[in-house]
Motif scaffolding. Structure first.
Motif, PDB file in Angstrom:
ATOM      1  N   LEU A  72      13.744  29.609  -1.537  1.00 48.37           N
ATOM      2  CA  LEU A  72      13.469  28.169  -0.008  1.00 48.37           C
ATOM      3  C   LEU A  72      12.553  26.737  -0.492  1.00 48.37           C
ATOM      4  O   LEU A  72      13.392  25.845  -0.394  1.00 48.37           O
ATOM      5  CB  LEU A  72      12.556  28.883   0.970  1.00 48.37           C
ATOM      6  N   VAL A  73      12.141  27.208  -1.925  1.00 44.72           N
ATOM      7  CA  VAL A  73      11.207  25.904  -2.309  1.00 44.72           C
ATOM      8  C   VAL A  73      11.953  25.376  -3.371  1.00 44.72           C
ATOM      9  O   VAL A  73      12.063  23.916  -3.479  1.00 44.72           O
ATOM     10  CB  VAL A  73      10.572  27.048  -3.245  1.00 44.72           C
ATOM     11  N   VAL A  74      13.078  26.250  -4.307  1.00 42.85           N
ATOM     12  CA  VAL A  74      14.154  25.354  -4.442  1.00 42.85           C
ATOM     13  C   VAL A  74      15.152  24.285  -4.280  1.00 42.85           C
ATOM     14  O   VAL A  74      15.090  23.510  -4.021  1.00 42.85           O
ATOM     15  CB  VAL A  74      14.753  26.120  -5.153  1.00 42.85           C
ATOM     16  N   ASP A  75      15.421  25.895  -2.613  1.00 44.62           N
ATOM     17  CA  ASP A  75      16.421  24.165  -1.975  1.00 44.62           C
ATOM     18  C   ASP A  75      15.545  23.145  -1.104  1.00 44.62           C
ATOM     19  O   ASP A  75      16.409  22.486  -1.808  1.00 44.62           O
ATOM     20  CB  ASP A  75      16.703  25.551  -0.901  1.00 44.62           C
ATOM     21  N   CYS A  76      14.576  23.362  -0.580  1.00 44.66           N
ATOM     22  CA  CYS A  76      13.638  22.094   0.162  1.00 44.66           C
ATOM     23  C   CYS A  76      13.393  21.239  -1.871  1.00 44.66           C
ATOM     24  O   CYS A  76      14.259  20.007  -1.347  1.00 44.66           O
ATOM     25  CB  CYS A  76      12.749  22.948  -0.075  1.00 44.66           C
ATOM     26  N   PHE A  77      13.451  21.408  -3.012  1.00 44.91           N
ATOM     27  CA  PHE A  77      12.761  20.507  -3.726  1.00 44.91           C
ATOM     28  C   PHE A  77      13.493  19.909  -4.860  1.00 44.91           C
ATOM     29  O   PHE A  77      13.559  18.889  -5.121  1.00 44.91           O
ATOM     30  CB  PHE A  77      11.117  21.241  -4.455  1.00 44.91           C
ATOM     31  N   VAL A  78      15.099  20.660  -4.962  1.00 46.22           N
ATOM     32  CA  VAL A  78      15.846  20.882  -5.871  1.00 46.22           C
ATOM     33  C   VAL A  78      16.562  20.088  -4.766  1.00 46.22           C
ATOM     34  O   VAL A  78      17.512  19.064  -4.829  1.00 46.22           O
ATOM     35  CB  VAL A  78      15.887  21.952  -6.733  1.00 46.22           C
ATOM     36  N   ILE A  79      17.834  21.110  -4.535  1.00 40.90           N
ATOM     37  CA  ILE A  79      19.075  20.950  -3.176  1.00 40.90           C
ATOM     38  C   ILE A  79      18.765  19.635  -2.099  1.00 40.90           C
ATOM     39  O   ILE A  79      19.347  18.627  -2.263  1.00 40.90           O
ATOM     40  CB  ILE A  79      19.843  21.877  -2.608  1.00 40.90           C
ATOM     41  N   MET A  80      17.326  19.556  -2.011  1.00 41.21           N
ATOM     42  CA  MET A  80      17.057  18.693  -0.598  1.00 41.21           C
ATOM     43  C   MET A  80      16.801  17.382  -0.908  1.00 41.21           C
ATOM     44  O   MET A  80      16.517  16.455   0.201  1.00 41.21           O
ATOM     45  CB  MET A  80      16.699  19.780   0.480  1.00 41.21           C
ATOM     46  N   ARG A  81      16.324  17.173  -1.774  1.00 38.41           N
ATOM     47  CA  ARG A  81      15.703  16.452  -2.451  1.00 38.41           C
ATOM     48  C   ARG A  81      15.975  14.605  -2.229  1.00 38.41           C
ATOM     49  O   ARG A  81      15.437  13.481  -1.918  1.00 38.41           O
ATOM     50  CB  ARG A  81      15.533  16.113  -3.837  1.00 38.41           C
ATOM     51  N   ASP A  82      17.253  14.630  -1.985  1.00 45.67           N
ATOM     52  CA  ASP A  82      17.812  13.137  -2.260  1.00 45.67           C
ATOM     53  C   ASP A  82      18.212  13.135  -1.061  1.00 45.67           C
ATOM     54  O   ASP A  82      19.165  11.954  -0.816  1.00 45.67           O
ATOM     55  CB  ASP A  82      19.114  12.944  -2.553  1.00 45.67           C
ATOM     56  N   VAL A  83      17.322  13.887   0.301  1.00 45.52           N
ATOM     57  CA  VAL A  83      18.221  13.841   1.691  1.00 45.52           C
ATOM     58  C   VAL A  83      17.330  13.136   2.302  1.00 45.52           C
ATOM     59  O   VAL A  83      16.123  13.153   2.386  1.00 45.52           O
ATOM     60  CB  VAL A  83      18.328  15.060   2.510  1.00 45.52           C
ATOM     61  N   LYS A  84      17.243  11.455   2.705  1.00 46.26           N
ATOM     62  CA  LYS A  84      16.996  10.278   3.880  1.00 46.26           C
ATOM     63  C   LYS A  84      16.357  11.376   4.762  1.00 46.26           C
ATOM     64  O   LYS A  84      16.909  11.723   5.652  1.00 46.26           O
ATOM     65  CB  LYS A  84      17.476   9.499   3.732  1.00 46.26           C
ATOM     66  N   PHE A  86      14.413  13.941   5.374  1.00 46.07           N
ATOM     67  CA  PHE A  86      13.642  14.997   5.441  1.00 46.07           C
ATOM     68  C   PHE A  86      12.885  15.294   4.530  1.00 46.07           C
ATOM     69  O   PHE A  86      12.230  14.854   3.231  1.00 46.07           O
ATOM     70  CB  PHE A  86      15.108  15.995   4.661  1.00 46.07           C
ATOM     71  N   LYS A  87      11.105  15.384   5.457  1.00 49.78           N
ATOM     72  CA  LYS A  87      10.278  15.967   4.781  1.00 49.78           C
ATOM     73  C   LYS A  87       9.912  17.521   5.023  1.00 49.78           C
ATOM     74  O   LYS A  87       9.396  17.355   6.913  1.00 49.78           O
ATOM     75  CB  LYS A  87       9.078  15.224   5.124  1.00 49.78           C
ATOM     76  N   VAL A  88       9.560  18.240   3.839  1.00 51.10           N
ATOM     77  CA  VAL A  88       8.678  19.385   4.523  1.00 51.10           C
ATOM     78  C   VAL A  88       8.078  19.697   3.256  1.00 51.10           C
ATOM     79  O   VAL A  88       8.534  19.287   1.829  1.00 51.10           O
ATOM     80  CB  VAL A  88      10.004  20.690   4.164  1.00 51.10           C
ATOM     81  N   SER A  89       7.006  20.241   3.873  1.00 49.98           N
ATOM     82  CA  SER A  89       5.786  20.559   2.331  1.00 49.98           C
ATOM     83  C   SER A  89       6.243  22.152   1.998  1.00 49.98           C
ATOM     84  O   SER A  89       6.495  23.127   2.971  1.00 49.98           O
ATOM     85  CB  SER A  89       4.615  20.439   3.094  1.00 49.98           C
ATOM     86  N   LEU A  90       4.933  22.531   1.033  1.00 55.94           N
ATOM     87  CA  LEU A  90       5.704  23.265   0.378  1.00 55.94           C
ATOM     88  C   LEU A  90       4.979  24.742   1.566  1.00 55.94           C
ATOM     89  O   LEU A  90       4.678  25.058   1.455  1.00 55.94           O
ATOM     90  CB  LEU A  90       4.547  23.932  -1.085  1.00 55.94           C
ATOM     91  N   ILE A  91       3.457  24.110   2.236  1.00 57.96           N
ATOM     92  CA  ILE A  91       2.164  24.657   3.191  1.00 57.96           C
ATOM     93  C   ILE A  91       3.100  25.524   4.247  1.00 57.96           C
ATOM     94  O   ILE A  91       2.957  26.198   5.245  1.00 57.96           O
ATOM     95  CB  ILE A  91       1.255  23.929   3.397  1.00 57.96           C
ATOM     96  N   SER A  92       4.442  24.552   4.977  1.00 57.04           N
ATOM     97  CA  SER A  92       5.426  24.490   5.671  1.00 57.04           C
ATOM     98  C   SER A  92       6.220  25.161   5.906  1.00 57.04           C
ATOM     99  O   SER A  92       5.999  26.592   6.576  1.00 57.04           O
ATOM    100  CB  SER A  92       5.436  23.387   6.479  1.00 57.04           C
ATOM    101  N   ILE A  93       6.284  25.327   4.285  1.00 55.26           N
ATOM    102  CA  ILE A  93       7.575  26.574   4.124  1.00 55.26           C
ATOM    103  C   ILE A  93       7.041  27.560   3.915  1.00 55.26           C
ATOM    104  O   ILE A  93       7.456  28.930   3.943  1.00 55.26           O
ATOM    105  CB  ILE A  93       8.402  26.500   2.661  1.00 55.26           C
ATOM    106  N   LEU A  94       5.495  28.220   3.390  1.00 51.78           N
ATOM    107  CA  LEU A  94       5.158  29.216   3.398  1.00 51.78           C
ATOM    108  C   LEU A  94       4.126  29.466   4.633  1.00 51.78           C
ATOM    109  O   LEU A  94       4.168  31.012   5.070  1.00 51.78           O
ATOM    110  CB  LEU A  94       3.714  28.691   2.100  1.00 51.78           C
ATOM    111  N   THR A  95       3.755  29.152   5.461  1.00 50.80           N
ATOM    112  CA  THR A  95       3.311  29.145   6.783  1.00 50.80           C
ATOM    113  C   THR A  95       4.546  29.124   7.760  1.00 50.80           C
ATOM    114  O   THR A  95       4.086  30.138   8.425  1.00 50.80           O
ATOM    115  CB  THR A  95       2.457  28.274   7.075  1.00 50.80           C
ATOM    116  N   ALA A  96       4.922  28.844   7.014  1.00 47.94           N
ATOM    117  CA  ALA A  96       7.386  29.028   8.828  1.00 47.94           C
ATOM    118  C   ALA A  96       8.353  29.238   8.077  1.00 47.94           C
ATOM    119  O   ALA A  96       8.362  28.077   8.195  1.00 47.94           O
ATOM    120  CB  ALA A  96       6.825  28.258   9.991  1.00 47.94           C
ATOM    121  N   PRO A  97       8.265  30.689   7.015  1.00 51.22           N
ATOM    122  CA  PRO A  97       9.985  30.005   6.664  1.00 51.22           C
ATOM    123  C   PRO A  97      10.945  29.781   7.406  1.00 51.22           C
ATOM    124  O   PRO A  97      12.278  28.828   7.330  1.00 51.22           O
ATOM    125  CB  PRO A  97       9.643  31.345   5.706  1.00 51.22           C
ATOM    126  N   ALA A  98      10.837  30.866   8.266  1.00 47.80           N
ATOM    127  CA  ALA A  98      11.451  30.741   9.795  1.00 47.80           C
ATOM    128  C   ALA A  98      12.037  29.877  10.187  1.00 47.80           C
ATOM    129  O   ALA A  98      13.064  29.660  10.720  1.00 47.80           O
ATOM    130  CB  ALA A  98      11.254  32.002  10.931  1.00 47.80           C
TER     131      ALA A  98
END
Length: 151
Positions: A72-84, A86-98
């Motif tokens: 999910l972290v790879v998806d967020c910070f690599v694949i979704m990097r250039d989507v205007k 789209f703001k998701v933090s590492l903390i939000s991924i780890l605390t609420a991955p669903a």
């Protein structure tokens, strides 16, 4: 904008399966690994063996979950990097991955059927995560009772 959701789908599948299988193994004492039997010749040694088996199973479970969270972290910070927008933090991924697959789908404004799929999968991840927490509490209480009975 099309973005390959394979890492998100892998997360959803592995997370749901792992978070259902691990608790059911505990609840049903799969293979006698988690709780000693009442007819044990050496209850202290059996309790220790069961606790060691539980630790091994928990480490395998957490490694699986850790790997798919890394996806999910790879998806967020690599694949979704250039989507205007789209703001998701590492903390939000780890605390609420669903919620990540749902947020991702909304940001990409994907088709309704894909949104529904990720909404249902996200709900299943959330419920199965709760099942893991319940099973761990159950395990701790039951082991404490068994250990207390040996005193």
């Amino acid at each position: 904008m099309k973005k390959n959701p394979i890492l998100v789908i892998i997360f959803e599948i592995v997370s749901i399966l792992a978070c259902i299988i691990f608790p059911f193994m505990i609840f049903f004492n799969a293979g006698g690994w988690f709780f000693p039997s009442a007819a044990s010749a050496d209850p202290d040694l059996d309790l220790l063996d069961c606790m060691q088996s539980t630790i091994v199973a928990a480490v395998i479970f957490f490694l699986m979950i850790g790997l798919v969270l890394a996806a999910l972290v790879v998806d967020c910070f690599v694949i979704m990097r250039d989507v205007k927008g789209f703001k998701v933090s590492l903390i939000s991924i780890l605390t609420a991955p669903a919620s990540y697959p749902i947020v991702r789908t909304e940001a990409l404004q994907e088709e309704k059927n894909i949104r529904i799929f990720h909404l249902l999968a996200g709900g299943a991840v959330f419920v199965s995560n709760g099942l893991v927490i319940i099973s761990l509490v159950y395990y701790i209480i039951r082991i404490a009772i068994v250990a207390g009975g040996m005193l």
